[in-house]
Structure formats: structure tokens, C-alpha cells
Design a protein around this motif. Structure first.
Motif, PDB file in Angstrom:
ATOM      1  N   ILE C 243       0.824  -1.204   0.000  1.00 34.36           N
ATOM      2  CA  ILE C 243       0.000   0.000   0.000  1.00 34.36           C
ATOM      3  C   ILE C 243       0.859   1.256   0.000  1.00 34.36           C
ATOM      4  N   PRO C 247       1.332   1.748  -4.186  1.00 40.30           N
ATOM      5  CA  PRO C 247      -0.119   1.924  -4.253  1.00 40.30           C
ATOM      6  C   PRO C 247      -0.574   1.953  -5.710  1.00 40.30           C
ATOM      7  N   THR C 252      -5.469   6.195  -3.082  1.00 40.36           N
ATOM      8  CA  THR C 252      -4.361   5.890  -2.174  1.00 40.36           C
ATOM      9  C   THR C 252      -3.146   6.737  -2.532  1.00 40.36           C
TER      10      THR C 252
END
Lengths: 337, 311, 342
Positions: C243, C247, C252
Motif C-alpha cells: 500500500i 499503491p 491511495t
């Protein structure tokens, strides 16, 4: 308009010297600001960094002259705007500086705006009162200001009430209001703390752009080390109502000279670094009704020594010869790592 | 055994900071410390203590009973001196029936005090129960209780009391208290309901619910202690207000009747002869006002002390 | 998965919006949580990040069974939480606990610290060795002085109060703790103390955390896996490194680039998203992020992107060959690690 005599060259835009504020409560005195000094140059962004109870917001309110007395009393020091002392001025005179020369925006925009008036009218009101503009001109100018703070379709939104705006938009309205009289100094007290990250980015960008356009001095009061790093030129770190460190922004982050700053930097997680071990500062920020003796940070300080710290209040001194100030007896050691 | 504890103590202190502010404890003890310093508080407490003694132990102040040893021949005999201490055996003179006025006034304290406390007690009990149920459970129960409250609220208090008391002329102190109590609860119930509503969604109530606490526990341990303070303060102010109402009804002739004695009745009896015998009105009026005012000032002082924002 | 202690499947919570006092009629609904699925593995910390209004607090209440969902399920050790009887739910409360955000409102001001931390025992029965002893132990575990049992909450600082809340949550030896913004109300210098404490407790007691927060740096620090929420849905789910370092959902990416970093030497301009989060009463059709997205095209308004692992380059679109070296579910038609502003 106030008629200030031209300040001598080299006079700072805003100078705060040895400012002291206390709150007299039933039975106890809270020493919120204890000898705060800083200067703000024309066009500069100065960040005042501190946690709750550091006195950062109270000192800003004292500079603005909007403290509630009682319970708050300014008990000493000076606040000079282009060389003119503001603290002794009668309220009527003082008011001419507020808004016109020094303006302020707050964390909570919703409570700072009047819920029963349209935002356009609230901005125009400032111009009617201070500039003696006609109603039509003031309204036109209000819409211009709303456009300036990038509120989409400002013309129609001027007729809306504060609750019809989102948090970010309300903050913009407040900025527009603060800028209405084209102040020389803008004090922003935690302007983005209540906002989401993406909106915070918008507002910080707006403040930066506006500052460039209008050549204002900006005082940014915050607890967020990240926000400060992005926008400030210089940083003043406050603890227990005093300055513990001040430096140019890169210098401060690269070479902190006070254990408190050092501790803060070591205790914040970073979004761009994996598995960073956090070293918290022990204890909690001090109770301002009972500030520890000597160096107020000594009970939490990993570098504190018996012989000086509990007894001797360290003065803020230039520790590098380049204007990097630290109020620590052992600043040189902190610099050395 | 003491060894490990000392180490953990220092550990705890090192981690979280030793300063735990003050030696203060609960809200009530904080309030008490604030109250202790106030002159108004002590003044009203002293007056109320005196009135309380009059009501509970009249024999401490007079050797006569109620309507005892009255003699019409002495009716409306003015005290021999305005200085009660220099007036010999009958410092306040005699009333319209020739009773010793001091003794009658001493005995006159009991009825208003009983009415004041009993009415407030009834109203407090009803309002805490109904207000809690209505605020906590909400939905149909709230709707039902609120509508009943509204109906009682719509009844003007004095008028309602007048009608009921006139319909039952043979009432004594207790009946009168009951009638007023039944009319008195709506305001307090609304206050209590509002308090419960504001506490019901507090985080600590949520936390208790997440621990699996039942309704009773949540009510008794979490909601009531945090909701009742303003209602108690209101009740304290209320005692004074009720005493005022009781006197008003007596004065209007629908409250208590002879042979009961009360300050309100004494005022009522004094009204015709006031111009000639002002002392008959002045003495009960002063005591009544002092009592009502003391309850109001006491309630105010307690409210201030309980409000942390004013500290 | 077998090692998942908590499984959330297609969870939906809509709150009706009503008008009128006597005659209530529904005028709409707030889609607070709108189809959320994830699993919590034993011993891990799952971070849930999102801005205000993304539904993370409602989700926390659903996980604690304080609210009933409109549809969907929460399964704790393969038991559907919402199908439990009252008694079974009470038993479940011993296993799943919560730490609340605000240390100033989450402790009953009229109770002593001992009573607060001991309340779980008052409800569920005394532990072995007695309540007093266990309360003192718990206070010690969270770094408080056990001699302070008779003090009241207002005598403690924010950080200390949060420790009291943590001690209360630990009392019944739960397996899962839902942390709802546990450090956001604390001072910067105190946040790290509480985060370190939570991490230590996890190691010591083998706890699983769902860690809900708006602060991305805090979530990164404490989480093993992270779910990013936007308007009631998870838009991206992956382990912490996927993440934060790779991302693929534009939201995000924007979120991460907007977070100020305490480092003045860092270069690069942040992606500043236009506008605000739309109202959850009337979310945009198709992809909910499209109104603020620089990648949005026609398809985004019509087709809702599912949370799934996409082939590099994005599904149905081969425009710029993707570089996703770390495949993980992302709810974007054009999920791509490379940030291309249009």
C-alpha cells in the motif's frame, strides 16, 4: 488608517519580546506564556510548533489582543508591529491594527463564523466597517475575495450560510475574511488540524500561494511536524510557554539542538519510511499551574543532569553562531548527537 | 514482596510521568472544596439550619404548644418593644386570637418545610424514574411519558392546585403536599430526560455496553451518577419555590386551614389588620423570605460549584 | 482462510434519513458502509485508513456488534456475530474488545480508575486471584502506578487516560481489539508511547488488532496489512509495503502524497485533489472516486470497479504497461502503480 511613523530600516515586521500571559483561576494561576520572544520578517513564514499546553495559541491571541480578560492577563513583555508597541495601546487604537495589519484564522471555522448570516455578507461587513465601502462595492469585493481563495462559483455561494459549506470550504471563507483588509501579518492557528489530509493539502497550498501573492508575513501555529517541514522558513519550538529552540527549517530537522525537539522528531512515525522504531518522550506535557523548576523539560529529558537542570532555567542562546537558538544547558551535546 | 512493587512504581512513573494532578477526588468533593470558600453558602446554610431547628424542635424555642394558652383578651397586643430581646416574655406580642406570636411563628415553620421537602421529594422521585426511563429507552416509552408530561405541563400550576384543593377542603399538610407533588413533576422530568439523553450516548456508556454491561448496570453506574447533579440542584432551588407557593395558597385561603399554623396562614390573618398592627405581617414575612431566599442562594452556590467551567 | 479470526463479508450499513417528528418518512439513506469484506488474521494488525465520512467508525461499531448491519456478516471464529443470542453475545464480548478515540470522554468521570478497569470483572465475574489484584496487575501492564486505583480519571493526563482505557480492554484477555483512532487525540510526544505500548501488548498476549485511523503514518507504523476506505468501500487492500510503496489506486496515491512528511529536504509536489469527499447520502455512480480522480473516463461512471487483483496494465486497458511488481486488490479500472496525471 493608522499613521505609523516609518519604521527604521531593519525593524522586523512583528516582534514579540518576553511576552508573559497568565490565567487567574479560582485558587490557582496558570502560567500559559512565560517570556516568549520571536521576530517575523516581511514575507516570512514562521512556524510556532508546540503541543497542547505549550502556550502557542494563547500567545497568538495575546499578539492579536483578543484574550479574554479575566481570566487571562498579559503580565509583561512587548508586541511591536513595525516598531509600534501594541500592548499598551487603548482598545480603540488597538482595534485598527486587528484585521487591517494583523489578521488571524482559527482551527474551528464553523464556530468562528456567524451561523445566521450569509458568508458573503460576513465578508462584506468587514469592508463596510473598516473601509467604509458602499454595500454594493463591499459585496463585489467579497465575491472577489472568495474567488481568490478558490471557492468555486463564488458569486452564488456568497448567498449561502456557513453550515452549507464543507469543512475545507469554511476554512477558505475564513481565510477570505482574514484577507479582506489585506493584512501584513496572518496568524494561522492550527488551520488544518480539523481537516482531512487531502483537504489539508489544498488549504496549505492555498495559504502558500496567497502569501506569495500578497507578500504577507505568515505565522503558522501547529503541532504537526510534517506540515511545518513543508511550508515554514523558520521554526520556533515552544514548551511550557517558552521558546526552547528556534532555527531555519532545514537546520532544525537536520540538527536539532534541544532534547525536546530531538525527542519529537524521534517519536513521530513517517509515512515514507518502513519499520521506523519510535522513541517516545517519557511522561506528559507539564501542568501549567505547576511548571517544573529549572528547565521545564528536565523531568522528561533523557539528557537531564542533576547538577544544573532542576535548578537553573536555561536561557535561549545562539549555539551555532548562525542564529540557531536553543534553551538547553547541554545544547552542544545535543548537536553532537 | 515490596521490592518488585517499588521497581514497577518507578517504571510506571518513568513511562507516564509522575504528576497526577492534585489530591482532588470526585466531582462532589471538588464541589465541596469550592463551596467551603463561599460566604453565601455558609450564610444560607446557617439560616436554613435555624429554620430547620424551628421546624423539627420547636420546643427548643418556646414552651408553648400549637395554639396553646391563647387568650382573646390579649388579641393584637403589640410587643412592648421592637427589640425582641427587650420585650420580656412575649417578644413578638400576640396574634389576632391572643396567642403568643413568637410561639405561633416557631410552630409555623413546620408546615411550609414539610410541604417544601415532601413536594420536592415526590417530584424528584417521579422525575428521576420517568425521566430515566424515557430518556434511556426512548421509542414508544419516551413518546408515552413525554405526552403525559405535556398534558400535566399544560395545567397551570396555581390554577390546578386551586381547583383540586377547593374540591377537597379538608386537606392537611400531607394531602396538600401530595396534590402539589403530583402537579410539580413535569418540569423536573423534562430536565432529567434531557440529562439522560445527553449522557446516554457518551463514550463511556458505549464502552460499558461493549463490555457486555446490562441496562440496569448502565443506568445505575454510568448514566444516573452523571445525569442527576443538575436535577438535584434544581430540586434544591425548588424547595424554596414550593415554600413560596404553599404560602401563596395559604394566603389565598385554599391552602392550610386553622388549626394548623403556618407562615402563609399568619400572613393571611394579618392582611386585614396590617395597617394598625404591621408586626403581624412583618415577622412571618421576614422568616418566609429568608427561608425562600436561602434555598435559592444555596441552590445557586451549589450549581456554581458543580459547574467545572466556572472554576 | 483458516487462520482468520475475524471475517467480514459484504457488510452493508445504511442509515435511514427521516423527516418530520410525528409522521416520520424516509427521505433518503446514508450509505455509511456499503459492501466491505476483509479478514483479520490471528496476531496481525489490520489498518483501516480513510478520511472522515468514509465509514470507518460505523464499521468499528458493526465489528463490535453495537449496530446491526443492513446486510452482510461478521464472523468471529466462524460464528456469525449477528446470529448470536444475548448470552452468546455477552460471551463474545470477552473475546473482542475496543479502545476508543477520546480518552477524555471514554472513561466515566464518577468512577475511580480501579472501578473502571475492574468493571469487566463486575460484569463477567471475578478472575482468579481476585479482582483487586488483577486490576493492579493490569495497571502495571499498561505502565501506570497500581497505587493510583482510587484516583479519578480527570487526575490523569490524556496519555495516561488512554492507558486506562487499554487496561480496561485487556481485562478479559480478549483475542481481538478494535482500536478506533486510539492516538489521534493525544499529543505528538505521547502518541508514540501508546503505539509502542499497543505493539508490546500484541507481542506479549498474541492479540489481533483492527487499527482504525485517519493518520497514514500512524497506520503504516503499526499495521501489517492496510485497507484504504473511501465512501463506505475498501478501495485498496494489501500489506503495508504494497500500500505505501506500491499503491495502485489513485485515491491511495493522492492520500499518500498529501501527507506532510517531517523532512524539509523531501522533494516532489503532492497530488492535490480537487474538492471534497461527496456525501454518502448520494454517492457518485460507478466508481465513487471518479468525481475527484484525474484518471476518470466514461467507464468509471457506469461500471463499478471491484476490489480485485488486476493484471498489470489495468483491466481492459493497455495504454501504459503497468509496473505492478506487487499484485494486490485495488478497486480501480485503471489500477496502476505509476502515477500519471492527466
Amino acid at each position: 488608517m493608522t499613521n505609523t511613523t516609518d519604521p527604521a530600516p531593519g525593524t522586523p515586521l512583528l516582534q514579540v519580546e518576553d511576552l508573559r500571559v497568565e490565567f487567574r483561576m479560582r485558587g490557582s494561576t496558570v502560567n500559559a506564556v512565560n517570556g516568549l520572544s520571536y521576530t517575523l520578517a516581511e514575507g516570512e513564514t514562521l512556524a510556532i510548533l508546540g503541543e497542547s499546553g505549550s502556550g502557542k495559541s494563547v500567545s497568538a491571541q495575546a499578539v492579536m489582543g483578543i484574550l479574554d480578560t479575566p481570566p487571562a492577563y498579559v503580565t509583561g513583555g512587548a508586541v511591536r508591529f513595525r516598531g509600534t508597541e501594541l500592548l499598551g495601546l487603548p482598545e480603540k487604537k488597538r482595534r485598527t491594527y486587528r484585521g487591517a495589519h494583523i489578521a488571524m484564522i482559527f482551527q474551528d471555522a464553523l464556530s468562528a463564523l456567524n451561523p445566521v448570516h450569509r458568508v458573503g455578507d460576513q465578508i462584506a461587513e468587514m469592508l463596510l466597517v473598516h473601509r467604509g465601502m458602499s454595500r454594493g462595492d463591499a459585496r463585489k469585493r467579497a465575491i472577489e475575495l472568495m474567488e481568490r481563495v478558490r471557492i468555486p462559483s463564488a458569486g452564488s455561494r456568497a448567498n449561502d450560510y456557513p453550515h452549507q459549506f464543507s469543512g475545507g470550504m469554511r476554512q477558505r471563507v475564513m481565510i477570505a475574511m482574514a484577507l479582506a483588509l489585506e493584512p501584513d501579518v496572518l496568524i494561522a492557528d492550527e488551520p488544518t488540524t480539523a481537516l482531512d489530509v487531502t483537504v489539508q493539502a489544498q488549504i496549505m497550498k492555498l495559504l502558500r500561494d496567497l502569501q506569495d501573492e500578497m507578500a504577507m508575513g505568515l505565522i503558522l501555529i501547529t503541532h504537526d511536524l510534517g506540515v511545518v517541514a513543508d511550508v515554514a522558513d523558520r521554526i520556533v519550538v515552544m514548551y511550557a510557554g517558552r521558546v526552547v529552540e528556534q532555527a531555519e527549517v532545514r537546520e532544525l530537522y537536520a540538527r536539532p539542538a534541544h532534547p525536546y525537539t530531538e525527542g519529537l522528531l524521534a517519536s513521530v512515525p513517517r509515512v515514507d519510511v518502513r519499520d521506523r522504531a519510535l522513541t517516545p518522550i517519557k511522561g506528559s506535557p507539564p501542568n501549567l499551574a505547576a511548571i517544573p523548576s529549572g528547565c521545564p523539560f528536565h523531568p522528561r529529558c533523557p539528557r537531564a543532569r542533576e547538577e544544573r537542570c532542576p535548578d537553573e532555567v536555561p536561557a535561549l542562546r545562539d549555539v551555532t553562531g548562525t542564529g540557531h537558538g536553543s534553551a538547553c544547558h547541554y545544547a552542544e551535546e545535543v548537536l553532537g548527537g | 514482596m515490596s521490592e518488585p512493587i517499588t521497581t514497577t512504581d518507578t517504571l510506571a512513573v518513568a513511562q507516564t510521568g509522575s504528576e497526577v494532578s492534585g489530591a482532588s477526588a470526585s466531582l462532589w468533593s471538588d464541589a465541596w472544596r469550592a463551596l467551603r470558600r463561599r460566604v453565601v453558602f455558609w450564610l444560607s446554610v446557617a439560616i436554613l439550619l435555624f429554620m430547620g431547628l424551628l421546624a423539627v424542635f420547636p420546643s427548643l424555642f418556646t414552651d408553648r404548644g400549637v395554639n396553646d394558652r391563647c387568650d382573646v383578651r390579649f388579641a393584637k397586643h403589640t410587643p412592648s418593644s421592637w427589640n425582641p430581646f427587650g420585650a420580656g416574655g412575649h417578644p413578638f406580642g400576640f396574634d389576632t386570637h391572643g396567642c403568643d406570636y413568637w410561639a405561633q411563628i416557631v410552630h409555623g415553620a413546620r408546615a411550609p418545610m414539610i410541604v417544601g421537602f415532601v413536594v420536592t421529594g415526590i417530584a424528584l422521585t417521579l422525575s428521576i424514574t420517568l425521566g430515566s426511563l424515557s430518556g434511556y429507552f426512548g421509542r414508544w416509552l419516551d413518546a408515552l411519558i413525554s405526552r403525559i408530561t405535556d398534558i400535566f405541563f399544560g395545567l397551570p400550576l396555581v390554577l390546578g392546585a386551586l381547583v383540586i384543593l377547593t374540591a377537597f377542603p379538608d386537606h392537611g399538610v400531607w394531602t396538600m403536599s401530595l396534590v402539589l407533588g403530583v402537579l410539580w413533576w413535569p418540569t423536573m422530568t423534562r430536565l432529567m430526560r434531557g440529562q439522560v439523553l445527553s449522557v446516554r450516548d457518551a463514550d463511556y456508556v458505549q464502552a460499558a455496553r461493549m463490555l457486555g454491561a446490562g441496562d440496569l448496570r448502565i443506568m445505575v453506574r454510568h448514566i444516573l451518577p452523571n445525569a442527576v447533579a443538575p436535577v438535584f440542584v434544581y430540586a434544591m432551588l425548588n424547595v424554596g419555590v414550593v415554600i413560596g407557593y404553599e404560602a401563596t395558597l395559604d394566603y389565598l385561603g385554599v391552602g392550610l386551614q386553622y388549626p394548623t399554623v403556618s407562615w402563609g396562614l399568619q400572613l393571611s390573618q394579618a392582611q386585614d389588620v396590617f395597617t394598625d398592627h404591621p408586626y403581624l405581617l412583618i415577622y412571618p414575612a421576614v422568616l418566609l423570605t429568608a427561608t425562600v431566599l436561602s434555598f435559592l442562594l444555596l441552590g445557586d452556590a451549589v450549581r456554581d460549584a458543580l459547574d467545572p467551567k466556572l472554576r | 482462510m483458516a487462520d482468520e479470526i475475524l471475517q467480514v463479508e459484504n457488510l452493508v450499513k445504511h442509515f435511514p434519513l427521516t423527516q418530520g417528528i410525528v409522521f416520520k418518512r424516509q427521505v433518503g439513506q446514508v450509505k455509511a458502509v456499503d459492501g466491505v469484506s476483509f479478514g483479520l488474521r490471528k496476531g496481525e494488525t489490520l489498518g483501516l485508513v480513510g478520511e472522515s465520512g468514509c465509514g470507518k467508525s460505523t464499521l468499528a461499531k458493526l465489528l463490535m456488534a453495537l449496530e446491526r448491519p443492513t446486510s452482510g456478516s461478521v464472523r468471529f471464529e466462524d460464528q456469525d456475530v449477528f446470529a448470536l443470542s444475548r448470552a452468546e453475545l455477552r460471551r463474545l464480548r470477552r473475546r473482542v474488545q475496543m479502545v476508543l478515540q477520546d480518552p477524555y470522554t471514554s472513561l466515566n468521570p464518577r468512577m475511580t480508575v480501579g472501578d473502571i478497569v475492574g468493571e469487566p470483572f463486575a460484569i463477567h465475574g471475578d478472575p482468579e486471584g481476585g479482582r483487586r489484584r488483577r486490576v493492579r496487575e493490569l495497571l502495571e501492564v499498561v505502565g501506570l502506578d497500581p497505587d493510583h486505583v482510587n484516583r479519578y480519571p480527570h487526575q490523569f493526563s490524556g496519555g495516561q487516560r488512554q492507558r486506562i482505557g487499554i487496561a480496561r480492554a485487556l481485562a478479559l484477555r480478549p483475542d481481538v481489539i478494535i482500536c478506533d483512532e486510539p492516538v489521534s487525540a493525544l499529543d505528538v510526544s505521547v502518541q508514540a508511547q501508546v503505539m509502542n505500548l499497543l505493539a508490546d501488548l500484541q507481542k506479549e498476549f498474541g492479540l489481533s488488532y483492527v487499527f482504525i485511523a485517519h493518520d497514514l503514518a500512524v497506520v503504516r507504523h503499526i499495521s501489517d496489512r492496510v485497507a484504504v476506505m473511501y465512501l463506505g468501500k475498501i478501495v485498496e487492500l494489501g500489506d503495508e509495503e504494497q500500500i505505501y510503496d506500491h499503491p495502485t489506486h489513485p485515491y491511495t496515491q493522492a492520500l499518500l502524497s498529501a501527507v506532510p512528511v517531517p523532512d524539509p529536504t523531501r522533494q516532489g509536489t503532492p497530488i492535490v485533489l480537487e474538492g471534497d469527499v461527496p456525501s454518502p447520502t448520494n454517492p457518485p455512480s460507478g466508481c465513487r472516486f471518479r468525481t475527484r480522480c484525474w484518471k476518470a473516463r466514461d467507464v468509471c461512471a457506469t461500471d463499478e470497479p471491484l476490489l480485485q487483483v488486476r493484471a498489470p496494465g489495468g483491466a481492459g486497458d493497455g495504454e501504459d504497461g503497468g509496473t505492478s511488481g506487487s499484485p494486490h486488490p485495488s478497486a480501480c479500472h485503471f489500477a496502476d502503480e505509476k502515477i500519471v496525471r492527466g
